[in-house]
Design a protein around this motif. Structure first.
Motif, PDB file in Angstrom:
ATOM      1  N   CYS A  28       0.854  -1.074  -0.045  1.00 18.43           N
ATOM      2  CA  CYS A  28      -0.192   0.038   0.061  1.00 18.43           C
ATOM      3  C   CYS A  28       0.866   1.291   0.114  1.00 18.43           C
ATOM      4  CB  CYS A  28      -0.849   0.025   1.207  1.00 18.43           C
ATOM      5  SG  CYS A  28      -2.068  -1.546   1.271  1.00 18.43           S
ATOM      6  N   ARG A  29       2.029   1.225   0.824  1.00 18.20           N
ATOM      7  CA  ARG A  29       2.898   2.444   0.780  1.00 18.20           C
ATOM      8  C   ARG A  29       3.566   2.366  -0.362  1.00 18.20           C
ATOM      9  NH1 ARG A  29       5.854   0.507   5.389  1.00 18.20           N
ATOM     10  NH2 ARG A  29       4.077   0.484   6.990  1.00 18.20           N
ATOM     11  N   SER A  30       3.735   1.684  -1.208  1.00 20.47           N
ATOM     12  CA  SER A  30       4.393   1.760  -2.456  1.00 20.47           C
ATOM     13  C   SER A  30       3.429   2.414  -3.339  1.00 20.47           C
ATOM     14  CB  SER A  30       4.950   0.139  -2.872  1.00 20.47           C
ATOM     15  OG  SER A  30       5.344   0.325  -4.166  1.00 20.47           O
ATOM     16  N   LEU A  35       1.611   7.243  -6.575  1.00 21.79           N
ATOM     17  CA  LEU A  35       0.576   8.183  -6.575  1.00 21.79           C
ATOM     18  C   LEU A  35       0.855   9.642  -6.121  1.00 21.79           C
ATOM     19  CD1 LEU A  35      -2.607   6.134  -5.920  1.00 21.79           C
ATOM     20  CD2 LEU A  35      -1.968   7.159  -8.116  1.00 21.79           C
ATOM     21  N   ASN A  36       1.598   9.699  -5.109  1.00 20.99           N
ATOM     22  CA  ASN A  36       2.078  10.912  -4.650  1.00 20.99           C
ATOM     23  C   ASN A  36       3.204  11.685  -5.246  1.00 20.99           C
ATOM     24  OD1 ASN A  36       0.198  10.758  -2.377  1.00 20.99           O
ATOM     25  ND2 ASN A  36       1.966   9.891  -0.939  1.00 20.99           N
ATOM     26  N   ASP A  37       4.080  10.754  -6.027  1.00 20.95           N
ATOM     27  CA  ASP A  37       5.114  11.370  -6.788  1.00 20.95           C
ATOM     28  C   ASP A  37       4.564  11.965  -7.902  1.00 20.95           C
ATOM     29  OD1 ASP A  37       7.022  10.246  -5.042  1.00 20.95           O
ATOM     30  OD2 ASP A  37       7.558   8.581  -6.231  1.00 20.95           O
ATOM     31  N   LEU A  38       3.391  11.495  -8.513  1.00 27.51           N
ATOM     32  CA  LEU A  38       2.940  12.086  -9.487  1.00 27.51           C
ATOM     33  C   LEU A  38       1.932  13.290  -9.139  1.00 27.51           C
ATOM     34  CD1 LEU A  38       1.829   8.574 -11.336  1.00 27.51           C
ATOM     35  CD2 LEU A  38       3.530  10.420 -12.044  1.00 27.51           C
ATOM     36  N   LYS A  89       2.671   2.086 -14.800  1.00 27.30           N
ATOM     37  CA  LYS A  89       3.291   3.373 -14.890  1.00 27.30           C
ATOM     38  C   LYS A  89       3.338   4.112 -16.032  1.00 27.30           C
ATOM     39  CE  LYS A  89       6.779   3.115 -11.053  1.00 27.30           C
ATOM     40  NZ  LYS A  89       8.114   2.580 -10.553  1.00 27.30           N
ATOM     41  N   SER A  90       3.628   3.473 -17.047  1.00 25.58           N
ATOM     42  CA  SER A  90       3.790   4.391 -18.374  1.00 25.58           C
ATOM     43  C   SER A  90       2.434   5.034 -18.665  1.00 25.58           C
ATOM     44  CB  SER A  90       4.527   3.394 -19.270  1.00 25.58           C
ATOM     45  OG  SER A  90       3.440   2.314 -19.650  1.00 25.58           O
ATOM     46  N   GLN A  91       1.179   4.367 -18.501  1.00 23.12           N
ATOM     47  CA  GLN A  91      -0.073   4.866 -18.702  1.00 23.12           C
ATOM     48  C   GLN A  91      -0.686   5.622 -17.809  1.00 23.12           C
ATOM     49  OE1 GLN A  91      -2.492   1.207 -19.283  1.00 23.12           O
ATOM     50  NE2 GLN A  91      -0.430   0.300 -19.914  1.00 23.12           N
ATOM     51  N   LEU A  92      -0.119   5.773 -16.420  1.00 19.87           N
ATOM     52  CA  LEU A  92      -0.651   6.377 -15.435  1.00 19.87           C
ATOM     53  C   LEU A  92      -0.929   7.747 -15.411  1.00 19.87           C
ATOM     54  CD1 LEU A  92      -1.475   4.941 -12.866  1.00 19.87           C
ATOM     55  CD2 LEU A  92       0.534   5.435 -11.650  1.00 19.87           C
ATOM     56  N   ASN A  93      -0.006   8.641 -16.145  1.00 22.41           N
ATOM     57  CA  ASN A  93      -0.464   9.828 -16.316  1.00 22.41           C
ATOM     58  C   ASN A  93      -1.782  10.372 -17.132  1.00 22.41           C
ATOM     59  OD1 ASN A  93       1.311  11.693 -14.618  1.00 22.41           O
ATOM     60  ND2 ASN A  93       2.789  11.448 -16.263  1.00 22.41           N
ATOM     61  N   GLY A  94      -1.811   9.533 -18.104  1.00 20.71           N
ATOM     62  CA  GLY A  94      -3.118   9.487 -18.695  1.00 20.71           C
ATOM     63  C   GLY A  94      -4.304   8.981 -18.221  1.00 20.71           C
ATOM     64  N   LEU A  95      -4.182   7.972 -17.310  1.00 13.32           N
ATOM     65  CA  LEU A  95      -5.217   7.460 -16.409  1.00 13.32           C
ATOM     66  C   LEU A  95      -5.757   8.377 -15.474  1.00 13.32           C
ATOM     67  CD1 LEU A  95      -4.219   3.886 -15.935  1.00 13.32           C
ATOM     68  CD2 LEU A  95      -6.151   4.482 -17.570  1.00 13.32           C
ATOM     69  N   LEU A  96      -4.584   8.902 -14.996  1.00 14.90           N
ATOM     70  CA  LEU A  96      -4.952  10.049 -13.947  1.00 14.90           C
ATOM     71  C   LEU A  96      -5.582  11.199 -14.467  1.00 14.90           C
ATOM     72  CD1 LEU A  96      -1.655   9.378 -11.692  1.00 14.90           C
ATOM     73  CD2 LEU A  96      -4.062   8.726 -11.072  1.00 14.90           C
ATOM     74  N   LYS A  97      -4.992  11.859 -15.598  1.00 12.78           N
ATOM     75  CA  LYS A  97      -5.771  12.979 -16.115  1.00 12.78           C
ATOM     76  C   LYS A  97      -7.269  12.616 -16.497  1.00 12.78           C
ATOM     77  CE  LYS A  97      -2.093  15.763 -18.318  1.00 12.78           C
ATOM     78  NZ  LYS A  97      -0.975  14.712 -18.321  1.00 12.78           N
TER      79      LYS A  97
END
Length: 102
Positions: A28-30, A35-38, A89-97
């Protein structure tokens, strides 16, 4: 009274990103660190710190088939756990946006 399943579903439905977690869990911490880093905005529910945490965990298993934490949702879609999140990880920015989280 709202059932744990209804409560969990409401949290999922009302938030772009949801992490059901336990405060002492290294996986969970990981996930939270990634998410916090982004700088993502996400709804965090520490199941070991709420009275109905066990019931919510049972409800999440009903909803997703996954009992372990972290149990992560982005745009109301079940992502899975930490390894699933790290693999995206590579898709995360798009998913989060898309989820309105960054």
């Amino acid at each position: 009274m709202v059932s744990a399943k209804e409560k969990a579903q409401k949290i999922i439905d009302e938030n772009g990103v949801v992490v059901f977690s336990k405060s002492y869990c290294p996986y969970c911490r990981s996930s939270k660190a990634l998410l916090n880093d982004l700088h993502a905005k996400y709804f965090l529910m520490e199941l070991d710190e709420v009275d109905d945490g066990a019931a919510l965990q049972d409800a999440l298993e009903e909803i997703t088939g996954q009992r372990s934490v972290p149990n992560i949702f982005i745009s109301q879609k079940h992502i899975g756990g930490n390894s699933d999140l790290q693999a995206k990880k590579s898709q995360l920015n798009g998913l989060l946006k898309t989820a309105g989280a960054i």
